[in-house]
Design an enzyme around this catalytic site. Structure first.
Site, mmCIF file in Angstrom:
data_model
loop_
_atom_site.group_PDB
_atom_site.id
_atom_site.type_symbol
_atom_site.label_atom_id
_atom_site.label_comp_id
_atom_site.label_asym_id
_atom_site.label_seq_id
_atom_site.Cartn_x
_atom_site.Cartn_y
_atom_site.Cartn_z
ATOM 1 N N ILE A 141 0.837 -1.024 -0.091
ATOM 2 C CA ILE A 141 -0.152 0.142 -0.126
ATOM 3 C C ILE A 141 0.880 1.205 -0.141
ATOM 4 O O ILE A 141 0.723 2.242 -0.709
ATOM 5 C CB ILE A 141 -1.247 -0.067 1.113
ATOM 6 C CG1 ILE A 141 -2.076 -1.178 1.058
ATOM 7 C CG2 ILE A 141 -1.710 1.134 1.420
ATOM 8 C CD1 ILE A 141 -2.943 -1.406 2.361
ATOM 9 N N HIS A 142 1.850 1.266 0.600
ATOM 10 C CA HIS A 142 2.805 2.233 0.814
ATOM 11 C C HIS A 142 3.611 2.536 -0.550
ATOM 12 O O HIS A 142 3.652 3.700 -0.816
ATOM 13 C CB HIS A 142 3.956 2.199 2.178
ATOM 14 C CG HIS A 142 4.772 3.246 2.260
ATOM 15 N ND1 HIS A 142 6.183 3.334 1.695
ATOM 16 C CD2 HIS A 142 4.600 4.516 2.853
ATOM 17 C CE1 HIS A 142 6.665 4.429 2.274
ATOM 18 N NE2 HIS A 142 5.699 5.428 2.896
ATOM 19 N N ASP A 143 4.097 1.597 -1.145
ATOM 20 C CA ASP A 143 4.603 1.716 -2.417
ATOM 21 C C ASP A 143 3.707 2.351 -3.419
ATOM 22 O O ASP A 143 3.949 3.102 -4.189
ATOM 23 C CB ASP A 143 5.142 0.450 -2.825
ATOM 24 C CG ASP A 143 6.485 0.043 -2.027
ATOM 25 O OD1 ASP A 143 6.967 0.777 -1.424
ATOM 26 O OD2 ASP A 143 6.911 -1.152 -2.279
ATOM 27 N N TYR A 201 3.185 5.898 -2.829
ATOM 28 C CA TYR A 201 4.156 6.742 -3.198
ATOM 29 C C TYR A 201 4.356 6.837 -4.877
ATOM 30 O O TYR A 201 4.637 7.897 -5.030
ATOM 31 C CB TYR A 201 5.731 6.098 -2.790
ATOM 32 C CG TYR A 201 6.201 6.632 -1.385
ATOM 33 C CD1 TYR A 201 5.530 6.985 -0.404
ATOM 34 C CD2 TYR A 201 7.564 7.178 -1.504
ATOM 35 C CE1 TYR A 201 6.136 7.522 0.818
ATOM 36 C CE2 TYR A 201 8.249 7.372 -0.248
ATOM 37 C CZ TYR A 201 7.459 7.692 0.741
ATOM 38 O OH TYR A 201 8.098 8.495 1.901
ATOM 39 N N ASP A 226 3.275 7.962 4.457
ATOM 40 C CA ASP A 226 4.064 7.482 5.497
ATOM 41 C C ASP A 226 3.125 7.288 6.910
ATOM 42 O O ASP A 226 3.422 6.386 7.647
ATOM 43 C CB ASP A 226 5.219 8.765 5.934
ATOM 44 C CG ASP A 226 6.236 8.586 4.681
ATOM 45 O OD1 ASP A 226 6.099 7.714 3.999
ATOM 46 O OD2 ASP A 226 7.133 9.594 4.918
#
Length: 178
Positions: free
Chosen positions: A53-55, A58, A72
């Protein structure tokens, strides 16, 4: 034959929803490299859903109006949610592969013996290793904080501000709060 037709339709419908769910889950790894770190760290595989999910955040965050800070913060929240799922075992992340069959206690004892043997030597490098070892977190939440700190300090170049809308279409469900 009259009874078989509705059953087949139901099975087909369930199969299609399962395929859609699998396809939708697979699409969330499209812009992800997992929890990429130069070293093999604890919780790396356990945090993979949060890392995916973070990737994606970004890569596509700017398209959907999500700032780097929001990505973040959501990353830390997702990792802490995973840690809470461990319940009373939140001291360590689950092991993967062969170590899953051993108890957490046996694995910890084996690790401590290896570290003790390695760190008992009196070399300069081992003194440095001892210092680093005692700074490493011992809990799932501690590792979550470290992963979060790492992306805050070193993730600026990975946050994309020039992403093409076309590459992010259909990935809304792979982003935080979606």
């Amino acid at each position: 034959m009259k009874l078989l037709a509705p059953v087949l339709w139901a099975m087909a419908a369930l199969g299609v929803t399962w395929l859609v769910a699998v396809d939708s889950k697979e699409s969330c790894t499209k812009h992800s490299n997992g929890c990429s770190t130069p070293l093999r760290l604890p919780c790396q595989e356990y945090f993979r859903p949060a890392c995916d999910i973070h990737d994606n955040c970004y890569h596509c965050g700017t398209i959907f109006g999500i700032s780097r800070k929001e990505c973040d913060d959501a990353f830390l929240k997702d990792m802490n949610t995973l840690c809470k799922k461990l319940g009373s075992n939140s001291a360590t992340c689950p092991a993967r592969g062969k170590r899953e069959v051993t108890s957490h206690r046996a694995t910890s004892i084996a690790h401590s013996r290896l570290w003790k043997t390695a760190l008992d030597q009196k070399s300069f490098l081992n003194r440095k290793a001892r210092q680093v070892f005692f700074l490493l977190p011992t809990t799932c939440q501690g590792w979550a904080k470290n992963y979060h700190l790492a992306v805050k300090l070193a993730g600026a170049n990975s946050y994309s501000v020039t992403t093409d809308l076309e590459t992010c279409q259909g990935l809304e469900h792979c982003l935080p709060n979606h």
